[in-house]
Design a protein around this motif. Sequence first.
Motif, PDB file in Angstrom:
ATOM      1  N   ASP A 140      41.030  44.196  24.793  1.00 42.03           N
ATOM      2  CA  ASP A 140      39.611  43.867  24.714  1.00 42.03           C
ATOM      3  C   ASP A 140      39.347  42.447  24.240  1.00 42.03           C
ATOM      4  O   ASP A 140      38.293  41.884  24.546  1.00 42.03           O
ATOM      5  CB  ASP A 140      38.893  44.858  23.785  1.00 42.03           C
ATOM      6  N   LYS A 141      40.272  41.859  23.473  1.00 34.19           N
ATOM      7  CA  LYS A 141      40.058  40.517  22.939  1.00 34.19           C
ATOM      8  C   LYS A 141      40.628  39.422  23.828  1.00 34.19           C
ATOM      9  O   LYS A 141      40.418  38.240  23.566  1.00 34.19           O
ATOM     10  CB  LYS A 141      40.667  40.412  21.536  1.00 34.19           C
ATOM     11  N   LEU A 142      41.345  39.795  24.889  1.00 39.57           N
ATOM     12  CA  LEU A 142      41.973  38.797  25.752  1.00 39.57           C
ATOM     13  C   LEU A 142      40.906  38.075  26.573  1.00 39.57           C
ATOM     14  O   LEU A 142      40.165  38.700  27.341  1.00 39.57           O
ATOM     15  CB  LEU A 142      42.984  39.464  26.692  1.00 39.57           C
ATOM     16  N   ILE A 143      40.828  36.753  26.409  1.00 38.96           N
ATOM     17  CA  ILE A 143      39.856  35.961  27.153  1.00 38.96           C
ATOM     18  C   ILE A 143      40.516  35.003  28.143  1.00 38.96           C
ATOM     19  O   ILE A 143      39.843  34.475  29.031  1.00 38.96           O
ATOM     20  CB  ILE A 143      38.931  35.172  26.199  1.00 38.96           C
ATOM     21  N   LYS A 144      41.846  34.769  27.992  1.00 40.37           N
ATOM     22  CA  LYS A 144      42.527  33.823  28.880  1.00 40.37           C
ATOM     23  C   LYS A 144      43.863  34.401  29.323  1.00 40.37           C
ATOM     24  O   LYS A 144      44.678  34.804  28.503  1.00 40.37           O
ATOM     25  CB  LYS A 144      42.747  32.483  28.166  1.00 40.37           C
ATOM     26  N   LEU A 145      44.075  34.427  30.641  1.00 39.18           N
ATOM     27  CA  LEU A 145      45.333  34.900  31.227  1.00 39.18           C
ATOM     28  C   LEU A 145      45.739  33.925  32.314  1.00 39.18           C
ATOM     29  O   LEU A 145      45.056  33.798  33.336  1.00 39.18           O
ATOM     30  CB  LEU A 145      45.152  36.306  31.806  1.00 39.18           C
ATOM     31  N   CYS A 146      46.855  33.210  32.120  1.00 33.49           N
ATOM     32  CA  CYS A 146      47.276  32.170  33.057  1.00 33.49           C
ATOM     33  C   CYS A 146      48.770  32.284  33.352  1.00 33.49           C
ATOM     34  O   CYS A 146      49.557  32.716  32.510  1.00 33.49           O
ATOM     35  CB  CYS A 146      46.986  30.774  32.505  1.00 33.49           C
ATOM     36  N   GLY A 147      49.141  31.859  34.568  1.00 31.83           N
ATOM     37  CA  GLY A 147      50.542  31.836  34.968  1.00 31.83           C
ATOM     38  C   GLY A 147      50.977  33.036  35.758  1.00 31.83           C
ATOM     39  O   GLY A 147      52.122  33.104  36.202  1.00 31.83           O
ATOM     40  N   VAL A 148      50.089  34.004  35.945  1.00 33.18           N
ATOM     41  CA  VAL A 148      50.448  35.234  36.644  1.00 33.18           C
ATOM     42  C   VAL A 148      50.237  35.067  38.144  1.00 33.18           C
ATOM     43  O   VAL A 148      49.684  34.075  38.617  1.00 33.18           O
ATOM     44  CB  VAL A 148      49.618  36.423  36.120  1.00 33.18           C
ATOM     45  N   SER A 149      50.684  36.073  38.911  1.00 33.08           N
ATOM     46  CA  SER A 149      50.482  36.073  40.350  1.00 33.08           C
ATOM     47  C   SER A 149      49.405  37.081  40.715  1.00 33.08           C
ATOM     48  O   SER A 149      48.783  37.708  39.842  1.00 33.08           O
ATOM     49  CB  SER A 149      51.786  36.416  41.065  1.00 33.08           C
ATOM     50  N   ALA A 150      49.202  37.276  42.010  1.00 33.23           N
ATOM     51  CA  ALA A 150      48.208  38.247  42.467  1.00 33.23           C
ATOM     52  C   ALA A 150      48.564  39.666  42.051  1.00 33.23           C
ATOM     53  O   ALA A 150      47.703  40.553  42.044  1.00 33.23           O
ATOM     54  CB  ALA A 150      48.062  38.165  43.987  1.00 33.23           C
ATOM     55  N   LYS A 151      49.822  39.905  41.678  1.00 29.49           N
ATOM     56  CA  LYS A 151      50.229  41.246  41.246  1.00 29.49           C
ATOM     57  C   LYS A 151      49.576  41.646  39.927  1.00 29.49           C
ATOM     58  O   LYS A 151      49.553  42.824  39.582  1.00 29.49           O
ATOM     59  CB  LYS A 151      51.760  41.310  41.133  1.00 29.49           C
ATOM     60  N   SER A 152      49.059  40.657  39.199  1.00 28.44           N
ATOM     61  CA  SER A 152      48.336  40.962  37.959  1.00 28.44           C
ATOM     62  C   SER A 152      46.837  41.090  38.198  1.00 28.44           C
ATOM     63  O   SER A 152      46.076  41.251  37.245  1.00 28.44           O
ATOM     64  CB  SER A 152      48.580  39.863  36.919  1.00 28.44           C
ATOM     65  N   CYS A 153      46.421  40.995  39.455  1.00 27.90           N
ATOM     66  CA  CYS A 153      44.988  40.984  39.768  1.00 27.90           C
ATOM     67  C   CYS A 153      44.537  42.262  40.457  1.00 27.90           C
ATOM     68  O   CYS A 153      43.620  42.257  41.274  1.00 27.90           O
ATOM     69  CB  CYS A 153      44.649  39.773  40.638  1.00 27.90           C
ATOM     70  N   THR A 154      45.202  43.360  40.154  1.00 29.52           N
ATOM     71  CA  THR A 154      44.771  44.636  40.701  1.00 29.52           C
ATOM     72  C   THR A 154      43.599  45.163  39.881  1.00 29.52           C
ATOM     73  O   THR A 154      43.421  44.812  38.712  1.00 29.52           O
ATOM     74  CB  THR A 154      45.906  45.665  40.666  1.00 29.52           C
ATOM     75  N   ARG A 155      42.806  46.014  40.497  1.00 28.79           N
ATOM     76  CA  ARG A 155      41.672  46.599  39.779  1.00 28.79           C
ATOM     77  C   ARG A 155      42.140  47.404  38.573  1.00 28.79           C
ATOM     78  O   ARG A 155      41.500  47.416  37.525  1.00 28.79           O
ATOM     79  CB  ARG A 155      40.871  47.468  40.744  1.00 28.79           C
ATOM     80  N   GLU A 156      43.279  48.068  38.707  1.00 30.42           N
ATOM     81  CA  GLU A 156      43.792  48.901  37.626  1.00 30.42           C
ATOM     82  C   GLU A 156      44.115  48.073  36.388  1.00 30.42           C
ATOM     83  O   GLU A 156      43.937  48.525  35.255  1.00 30.42           O
ATOM     84  CB  GLU A 156      45.043  49.651  38.085  1.00 30.42           C
TER      85      GLU A 156
END
Length: 352
Positions: A140-156
């Motif tokens: 809930d506190k995560l505001i920044k996520l960088c360096g990942v690929s599209a595999k981290s961009c699933t709805r789940e």
Amino acid sequence: MHIIKSPREVYDSIKSDCSSTSRSLLCFGPYHQYPVPIHAMDFKLLRLLDAVTVRFYYIPLEIMKIVSLKYLALTCNGELPTSIANLFQLQSLTIEQHMNVKKRGVHSYMPLEIWDMQELQRIEILGRDLPTPNSDATLDKLIKLCGVSAKSCTREILKRIPNLHVLGIQLEVRPYDDVDDGNPLSGLDYFAEELRNLKLLICEVQNPDLKYEYMVPFSMFPSSLISLELSGIGCPWKLISDIGLFLPNLKQLILDLYAFRGPEWDIESQCFPKLESLIINDTDLVRWRGQPGSLPWLEVLIVQHCYKLQELDWTRDPSMATTSIFLIDCNPLVLSSAMRLPRCRVYTYSSL
């Protein structure tokens, strides 16, 4: 005054004088490609460890015992250990890579235990993705996520990061991959619904193959975006109007390393109604044209390394504010047309 001349002297000095009471350790200076044994010291009270300039072959387990850490930044190609969850107070985690070498068919993930770290606010880990949690865990506190690929961009995954403000996606052209025919953007057509709070999206294609034209689902990007950075995608300029149409709140747009390509960019009337800053770097653009009513609030236009650019043509409303135009390492022919633009201050720079 004591001048420390070598990493060994750094180690000996800290260990003998202050390792047990230090709150912060920041490693500056030149990059060290061979490890310095800073992890062997007694840092029980350490809260901040920034050792990006020091290469580690693996992430030292001793660091995973410094439970008071709130900020950790390292350079290491090794996998993130499951014991990372011991750092339950950690707020910022950065893991850079010494070399970005990937094996075909091998994909790297952060450990599932990352979902147990409820204080995390920033994760920047190049080349490693967030795994799909096997529980109802959220960050809930995560505001920044960088360096990942599209595999981290699933709805789940993204529905479990409800307050994400900054997302940086690293995509890679893989001509040997038969699944997506080498299109690194094929997994980005469904994720924006879960990113209602996103303010900055960074989308970078590594090893771009400019033989292809990629279709980017700009209509799926959240309208809340204020800043957008695109690099290496190779879209045709005709698609850029979609950005101005679907992202009405955009204030900053950065187009880097052939994010778009082609000789002409016509900015349609009423396009980019709130854009304040536009940066164009490394394109094959020849003519940039702004139609009447376009870019009404643009304050800064930076054009860099556009060696084919010959003309800037922008029909402006006399009531518009003054715009500063910076031409950096560009074709000299573009200067004369830029100087003719009304209510524009033009600056030129050259690295030669």
